[in-house]
Design a protein around this motif. Structure first.
Motif, short mmCIF file in Angstrom:
data_model
loop_
_atom_site.label_atom_id
_atom_site.label_comp_id
_atom_site.label_asym_id
_atom_site.label_seq_id
_atom_site.Cartn_x
_atom_site.Cartn_y
_atom_site.Cartn_z
N ALA A 112 0.83 -1.39 -0.01
CA ALA A 112 0.32 0.05 -0.17
C ALA A 112 0.62 1.25 0.05
O ALA A 112 1.95 1.22 0.98
CB ALA A 112 -0.69 0.21 1.08
N PRO A 113 0.23 2.35 -0.58
CA PRO A 113 1.53 3.97 -0.95
C PRO A 113 1.74 4.26 0.28
O PRO A 113 0.59 4.45 1.11
CB PRO A 113 0.79 4.04 -1.92
N GLN A 114 2.19 4.58 0.32
CA GLN A 114 2.40 5.59 1.80
C GLN A 114 2.51 7.22 1.88
O GLN A 114 4.29 7.59 0.61
CB GLN A 114 2.96 5.24 3.04
N GLN A 115 2.58 8.42 2.42
CA GLN A 115 3.35 9.92 1.61
C GLN A 115 4.32 9.88 3.24
O GLN A 115 5.05 9.81 3.46
CB GLN A 115 2.08 10.36 2.04
N ALA A 116 5.09 9.55 1.77
CA ALA A 116 6.65 10.03 3.13
C ALA A 116 6.90 11.15 2.95
O ALA A 116 7.67 11.23 4.12
CB ALA A 116 7.76 8.98 2.06
N VAL A 117 6.93 11.94 2.48
CA VAL A 117 7.05 13.50 2.54
C VAL A 117 5.95 14.20 1.62
O VAL A 117 5.11 13.58 1.18
CB VAL A 117 8.06 13.60 1.50
N SER A 118 5.43 15.09 2.36
CA SER A 118 4.97 16.05 1.52
C SER A 118 5.36 16.24 0.04
O SER A 118 6.20 16.59 -0.21
CB SER A 118 5.02 17.49 2.77
N ARG A 119 3.75 16.99 -0.15
CA ARG A 119 4.19 16.42 -1.85
C ARG A 119 4.31 18.05 -1.96
O ARG A 119 5.40 18.06 -3.19
CB ARG A 119 2.78 17.14 -2.40
N GLU A 120 4.63 19.38 -0.83
CA GLU A 120 4.84 20.38 -1.29
C GLU A 120 6.86 20.24 -1.65
O GLU A 120 7.85 20.46 -1.83
CB GLU A 120 5.34 21.10 -0.51
N SER A 121 7.56 19.00 -0.58
CA SER A 121 8.95 19.18 -0.34
C SER A 121 9.65 18.08 -1.58
O SER A 121 10.24 18.47 -2.28
CB SER A 121 8.98 17.54 1.07
N ALA A 122 8.84 16.88 -1.95
CA ALA A 122 8.93 16.19 -3.45
C ALA A 122 8.71 16.97 -3.96
O ALA A 122 9.63 17.22 -4.96
CB ALA A 122 7.93 15.32 -3.09
N ASP A 123 7.78 18.34 -5.01
CA ASP A 123 7.77 18.72 -5.82
C ASP A 123 8.59 19.76 -5.75
O ASP A 123 8.99 20.49 -7.00
CB ASP A 123 6.35 19.50 -5.48
N THR A 124 9.42 20.65 -4.74
CA THR A 124 9.83 21.88 -5.08
C THR A 124 11.49 21.37 -5.31
O THR A 124 11.94 21.74 -5.66
CB THR A 124 9.53 22.39 -3.69
N THR A 125 11.51 19.82 -4.30
CA THR A 125 13.36 19.37 -4.81
C THR A 125 13.20 18.73 -6.76
O THR A 125 14.54 19.15 -7.34
CB THR A 125 13.08 17.70 -4.64
N THR A 126 12.20 18.78 -7.30
CA THR A 126 11.93 17.85 -8.41
C THR A 126 12.01 19.15 -9.43
O THR A 126 12.42 18.79 -10.06
CB THR A 126 10.36 17.03 -8.74
#
Length: 837
Positions: free
Chosen positions: A579-593
């Motif tokens: 089952a997928p889990q939110q490891a870090v916030s979307r904001e953290s992942a997307d800003t890194t991207t």
């Protein structure tokens, strides 16, 4: 006489009054001193009724529900009778069966995701030998490992079975309480399945076998039926598989290693799994120590023993090419997650449908062959002998591994380069530091929120503040940048910025974030100090692909898998939940991207633009150039590629200096070009997809001034940032031409217009002040925002020679494309130690 008077002391009772308690008589005796009973009457011999004190012990209330001691005793006797009866019935009813199917084990069939055949394994190597041919010390080593009291104990040991069950239930690890007799029964007569029915049969057959057969008979059968890994059943087959000799010539140390394998045949093969070497050696020492305790070996012999290195694997011909790597990775996944144990899997008969996409797998192999392997020439260049490559590709939405490149050929290079854990990941770790900063709302030492636009000091050898450790890492090429943004520092992979950032965030928080993204917490060499930011950990290519897949899926981690389905006959094996889990916030992942998109568009990863897709990625070059990485992704596919150096004879890790005729091998070179070639083909049937990003507040980049790009704009690329002139320590430069600016950051020097700086390409091909005087360049300075020096004719150095010196022809910030000018060797090759780009 019909109306007799009551005896003295008796209170008359009104027959019309209701029953109620009567007062206790004052006297304790009747007439003539006769003792009264409990009702006040005289108690005479022969009178029936309760004895004095009995009524006071009558069970009342909750005590009535408790069983009496008579009931308990009766229950225990009944249970003992039932157990005894069951044991007798089991002994009489269970016969010793014929040998099981494992004696002629079947093959396992592996399938691509589309159902087409991938590979078949399970070719059984079995040779039975009499016990007399097995050296006594080898027999004793096996007993020391598995059952030290074999010759004196009974066929079953109920106490050991209960102890093992208790340890397993209480979390002390899965343990076996089986004697060698029970293990032989399981190996030869039954199977490896973990069921109550099988355990019950094993119990009774072992008892019967122990009564009917000698200890030597059972030990001989055990040695000939046990699985030792490498498809070898029995001690003779194992001796050949690991040491290329007959069992009769095995020494004590070699026998102890084979005995070690019985505990975990796959994991303890130190050739196939070098990362398990420490555990295997510890188990080998345990076996020898046990022999000393049993006085089967003297302390002097024990002290003289040395670990006997097993020989190379001899893979089956059917596992050549990539098939062996894929099968090995799938088997490890199955065993490591407890889906099946290695002995059960070795019995064969399983149909294993994998997630490997046949078309993409072929595309990966073709990309490596075209961009790397076809250019190797070991006969001409000695350094080409050490070149290896590994890669993994994952669908971030599902976690499915769709392609994997393990090496040139499993039958020639048997260690899987995609799953090994002995190379540093270098600067590909840096995005995790920034993701942790956003996730934890981290601030700099002076209280500024860390965003892509936060300014850091990028000077070379700047000491990290905020920690008691003295740490002042070098930047690649020992360049200093002054105040630069985090985004630019990521584009150019500036070491000093990220070494400071990891302290600002906190090394414990960074490790927690990296682990949440998918890096195993037990990854080797995970230094808790600031050097962590430069990628000192030794994660596998597969682990790094998992972590980058979490970033690609907006911070949601779906555990990777190789499996679609496992079945045997009509039975389907249950697979673990993913089952997928939110490891870090979307904001953290997307800003890194968003910053990694800039690396591809403007920084050290521009070779990835050849894929023709919006992409985000990071380059990395390990210490001493032992490995070069490119980890990157589109919105729908994540792929990590690594080049590695390893001596094919000794197995020692080697630098890639001089490989493929290049002075340097960087992550932005061959790895990035492999990535681009593979990704272009892998996604050719789908339309390009843009990144949909939700950024940290304050992360949006301010408008940048228009500048002339240093290379032709490709579709989808962004306008490069304005150049920032780096400064270099005043010292001889070995004739090295800086040849790059902060904005573009890379010179491939391969005949294209790439030897120039961002703002000042010189018409006519002559350099404006870029000649080297005495081997030291004079150019590279900005002039009103435009750099008019350090350029070569048409972007090509024409052999790398300048007037009086040599041009490095594109010595980038460590992670550039390796297209240095052929005539401009880097005499110093690589800055010392801490430069991990």
């Amino acid at each position: 006489m019909s109306d007799q008077s009551p005896p003295p002391g008796w209170t008359p009772r009104d027959p019309d009054s209701p029953d109620e308690p009567q007062p206790t008589p004052t006297g304790g005796r009747g007439p003539g001193g006769t003792p009264r009973d409990e009702s006040g009457g005289a108690h005479t011999a022969g009178t029936t009724g309760p004895k004095p004190g009995k009524a006071g012990r009558r069970r009342t209330g909750w005590r009535r529900i408790l069983p009496t001691w008579r009931m308990l005793l009766g229950g225990v006797l009944l249970i003992a009778l039932l157990i005894g009866g069951a044991l007798v019935a089991g002994y009489l009813l269970v016969d010793i069966p014929p040998a099981n199917a494992a004696a002629t084990a079947q093959s396992n069939v592996y399938l691509y995701a589309d159902g087409s055949p991938l590979a078949r394994d399970g070719e059984v190597d079995r040779v039975n030998v009499p016990l007399s041919q097995v050296p006594l010390t080898v027999q004793e080593a096996v007993l020391a490992a598995e059952d030290r009291d074999f010759h004196s104990e009974r066929a079953v040991d109920p106490k050991a079975m209960l102890r093992a069950a208790w340890n397993t239930l209480t979390g002390k690890g899965r343990q076996s309480g089986s004697t060698i007799t029970q293990q032989y029964v399981k190996n030869y007569y039954l199977g490896q399945e973990q069921t109550v029915k099988r355990k019950a049969k094993e119990f009774f057959i072992a008892i019967k076998l122990g009564r009917e057969k000698s200890k030597d008979y059972i030990l001989e059968g055990y040695l000939n039926s046990s699985y030792f890994g490498r498809n070898a059943y029995g001690i003779q087959a194992a001796a050949q598989a690991y040491y290329g000799k007959d069992v009769g010539t095995l020494g004590t140390a070699e026998g102890a290693y084979l005995a070690t394998l019985l505990n975990s045949p796959s994991a303890f093969d130190v050739v196939a799994h070098p990362q398990s070497r420490d555990r295997a050696v510890a188990r080998w020492n345990y076996v020898l120590d046990g022999m000393v305790k049993k006085k089967w070996m003297t302390p002097a012999e024990r002290a003289a023993a040395r670990f006997p290195e097993p020989g190379r694997l001899r893979p089956a011909a059917g596992l050549s090419g990539q098939r062996g790597y894929l099968v090995e990775a799938v088997k490890d996944y199955i065993v490591d997650r407890g889906i099946l144990d290695d002995k059960t899997l070795a019995e064969g008969g399983y149909r294993i449908a994998t997630t490997i996409d046949k078309r993409r797998q072929n595309a990966f192999v073709a990309a490596v062959d075209t961009e790397l392997v076809s250019k190797l020439d070991p006969k001409k260049r000695e350094a080409d002998r050490v070149v290896r490559a590994g890669g993994v590709s994952i669908d971030p939405a599902t976690g499915k591994v769709v392609a994997m490149y393990g090496g040139i050929d499993y039958t020639r290079q048997y260690v899987n380069n995609a799953t090994r854990h002995d190379y540093q990941v270098a600067s590909t770790f840096k995005p995790f530091v920034f993701a942790a900063a956003v996730e934890n709302d981290s601030r700099t030492q002076d209280g500024r929120l860390i965003t892509p636009n936060t300014l850091y000091n990028g000077d070379n050898k700047r000491r990290v503040v905020g920690t008691r450790l003295v740490y002042a890492p070098e930047n690649e090429g020992q360049l200093s940048y002054g105040e630069i943004t985090v985004n630019t520092a990521t584009d150019l992979s500036v070491n000093t910025v990220f070494a400071q950032m990891v302290v600002d965030v906190g090394t414990d928080k960074v490790k927690k974030t990296a682990a949440a993204l998918g890096i195993p917490a037990n990854t080797p060499n995970w230094d808790p100090g600031p050097a962590m930011a430069l990628g000192t950990i030794q994660a596998s290519v597969l682990d790094m692909t998992q972590a980058y897949a979490t970033l690609a899926d907006h911070g949601r981690r779906t555990p990777y898998t190789f499996l679609e389905k496992i079945s045997k006959g009509d039975e389907t094996v249950r697979l673990p939940d993913r089952a997928p889990q939110q490891a870090v916030s979307r904001e953290s992942a997307d800003t890194t991207t968003s910053m990694l998109v800039s690396v591809v568009d403007n920084g050290t990863g521009t070779a990835a633009l050849a894929a023709g897709r919006p992409a985000a990625g990071k380059t990395g070059t390990a210490e001493l150039d032992r490995a070069a990485w490119f980890a990157a992704y589109t919105p729908d596919l994540v792929t990590v590629v690594s080049m590695m150096g390893q001596d094919p004879d000794t197995g020692r890790l080697e630098s890639l200096y001089g490989a493929l005729g290049e002075n340097r091998i960087g992550g932005g070179g061959y790895p990035a070009r492999i990535w681009a070639a593979y990704t272009k083909t892998a996604l050719e049937t789908t339309d390009p997809v843009d990144f949909d990003l939700e950024l940290q507040e304050g992360a949006a980049q301010p408008p940048e001034p228009p500048v002339e790009p240093s290379r032709p704009q490709r579709p989808g690329s962004r306008t490069p940032v304005a150049p920032v002139p780096p400064s270099r320590p005043a010292r001889p430069t070995d004739g090295r031409d800086q040849g790059r600016t902060q904005g573009q950051g890379q010179n491939e020097g391969q005949g294209r217009d790439q030897g120039q700086t961002n703002g000042g390409r010189n018409t006519g091909g002559d350099t404006n002040g870029g000649q080297s005087t005495g081997g030291d360049t004079q150019g590279g300075q900005t002039n009103g925002g435009q750099n008019t020096a350090g350029q070569t004719t048409g972007g090509d150095t024409g052999g790398g020679q300048t007037q009086g010196g040599q041009s490095a022809g594109g010595d980038s910030q460590g992670d550039q494309s390796p297209g240095q000018s052929p005539g401009g060797p880097l005499r110093g090759r690589r800055p010392p130690a801490d430069s991990l780009e």
